[in-house]
Design an enzyme around this catalytic site. Structure first.
Site, mmCIF file in Angstrom:
data_model
loop_
_atom_site.group_PDB
_atom_site.id
_atom_site.type_symbol
_atom_site.label_atom_id
_atom_site.label_comp_id
_atom_site.label_asym_id
_atom_site.label_seq_id
_atom_site.Cartn_x
_atom_site.Cartn_y
_atom_site.Cartn_z
ATOM 1 N N LYS A 188 -2.239 -3.808 2.110
ATOM 2 C CA LYS A 188 -3.001 -3.033 3.090
ATOM 3 C C LYS A 188 -4.245 -3.785 3.553
ATOM 4 O O LYS A 188 -4.649 -3.689 4.716
ATOM 5 C CB LYS A 188 -3.365 -1.671 2.511
ATOM 6 C CG LYS A 188 -2.158 -0.748 2.329
ATOM 7 C CD LYS A 188 -1.397 -0.535 3.630
ATOM 8 C CE LYS A 188 -0.287 0.500 3.486
ATOM 9 N NZ LYS A 188 0.423 0.724 4.762
ATOM 10 N N TYR A 195 -0.023 -2.779 -3.453
ATOM 11 C CA TYR A 195 -0.365 -1.896 -2.338
ATOM 12 C C TYR A 195 -1.705 -2.296 -1.722
ATOM 13 O O TYR A 195 -1.820 -2.454 -0.504
ATOM 14 C CB TYR A 195 -0.412 -0.455 -2.819
ATOM 15 C CG TYR A 195 -0.613 0.545 -1.708
ATOM 16 C CD1 TYR A 195 0.453 0.936 -0.900
ATOM 17 C CD2 TYR A 195 -1.859 1.106 -1.454
ATOM 18 C CE1 TYR A 195 0.283 1.857 0.124
ATOM 19 C CE2 TYR A 195 -2.043 2.021 -0.434
ATOM 20 C CZ TYR A 195 -0.973 2.390 0.354
ATOM 21 O OH TYR A 195 -1.155 3.291 1.375
#
Length: 252
Positions: free
Chosen positions: A160, A156
């Protein structure tokens, strides 16, 4: 005059959470909204809500990992509303909270395909439409975790962080064409994603909200207001930025 009057927006991941809140906020400001989601029933429910409130909206199934699916969603918006002004790459996937050695290759690839490639594909298919009319705003949903780290969130955080860099590169590439590109980085937000992670939103608020200096989680509507700003002419001198709305988390 509402801030997005006569504009047309495409939003991925619009069936739930932050994406649905952005769709509602855009419609309230006068935009026509194409709600795209891998869950077509959820996207349809949001679009129906906007229409019932007097707005212009449509919905479609969209798998952001698939180029043809994304192109079809963008094309449908242009066919229905005649133009395209704003795109919001919001779709994201849940990833297991494990260390890299325990993270499966399938889960790693899923995070890349949805969080990063999904944003790339939306931009790829939107850019020719925006270029043709000489203006546009692209908003890529990143995260506070694009700047700081969290245990067990390698996939993640990596995706991002990459989304933030993607926005910066595109901002440079397309500034001369009147197209602005910015990232929007929320902190912990009270959505179904956190409810799944913590078991309930109440537990997420108690455990994760208190880690933010303001002492709570964000509400989806707070993030949506920032998206309206980035989509509107109020941010006309803003491109290549990462608008951080994280309740002070990364300032700790």
């Amino acid at each position: 005059m509402r801030r997005l009057e006569e504009k047309v927006a495409v939003i991925t991941g619009a069936g739930h959470g932050i994406g649905a809140a952005i769709a509602r906020a855009f419609a309230a400001e006068g935009a026509a909204v194409q709600c795209l989601d891998v869950d077509p029933a959820a996207a349809g429910a949001v679009a129906a809500e906007l229409i019932d409130a007097g707005g212009r909206a449509l919905a479609g199934a969209c798998d952001v990992r698939d180029s043809e699916s994304v192109d079809a969603g963008v094309s449908a918006a242009v066919a229905a509303f005649g133009r395209l002004d704003v795109v919001v790459a919001n779709a994201a996937t849940d990833t297991p909270r494990v260390t890299v050695d325990a993270l499966s290759l399938d889960d790693w690839r899923d995070a890349l395909d949805v969080n990063l490639t999904g944003a790339f594909l939306l931009c790829k298919h939107a850019l020719p439409r925006l270029r043709a009319q000489g203006a546009g705003s692209i908003i890529l949903l990143a995260s506070q975790m694009g700047r700081v780290a969290d245990r067990g969130q390698a996939a993640y955080c990596a995706t991002k962080g990459a989304v933030v860099q993607l926005a910066k590169v595109m901002a440079i590439d397309h500034a001369g064409e009147g197209i602005r590109v910015n990232a929007l980085s929320p902190g912990g937000t009270a959505t179904g994603r956190l409810a799944r992670r913590f078991g309930t939103l109440e537990r997420a608020e108690a455990e994760w909200g208190r880690v933010h200096p303001v002492g709570r989680l964000a509400r989806p509507e707070e993030i949506a207001r920032a998206a309206v700003f980035l989509a509107s002419d109020e941010s006309s001198f803003m491109t290549g930025a990462d608008l951080l709305i994280d309740g002070g988390y990364s300032a700790r």
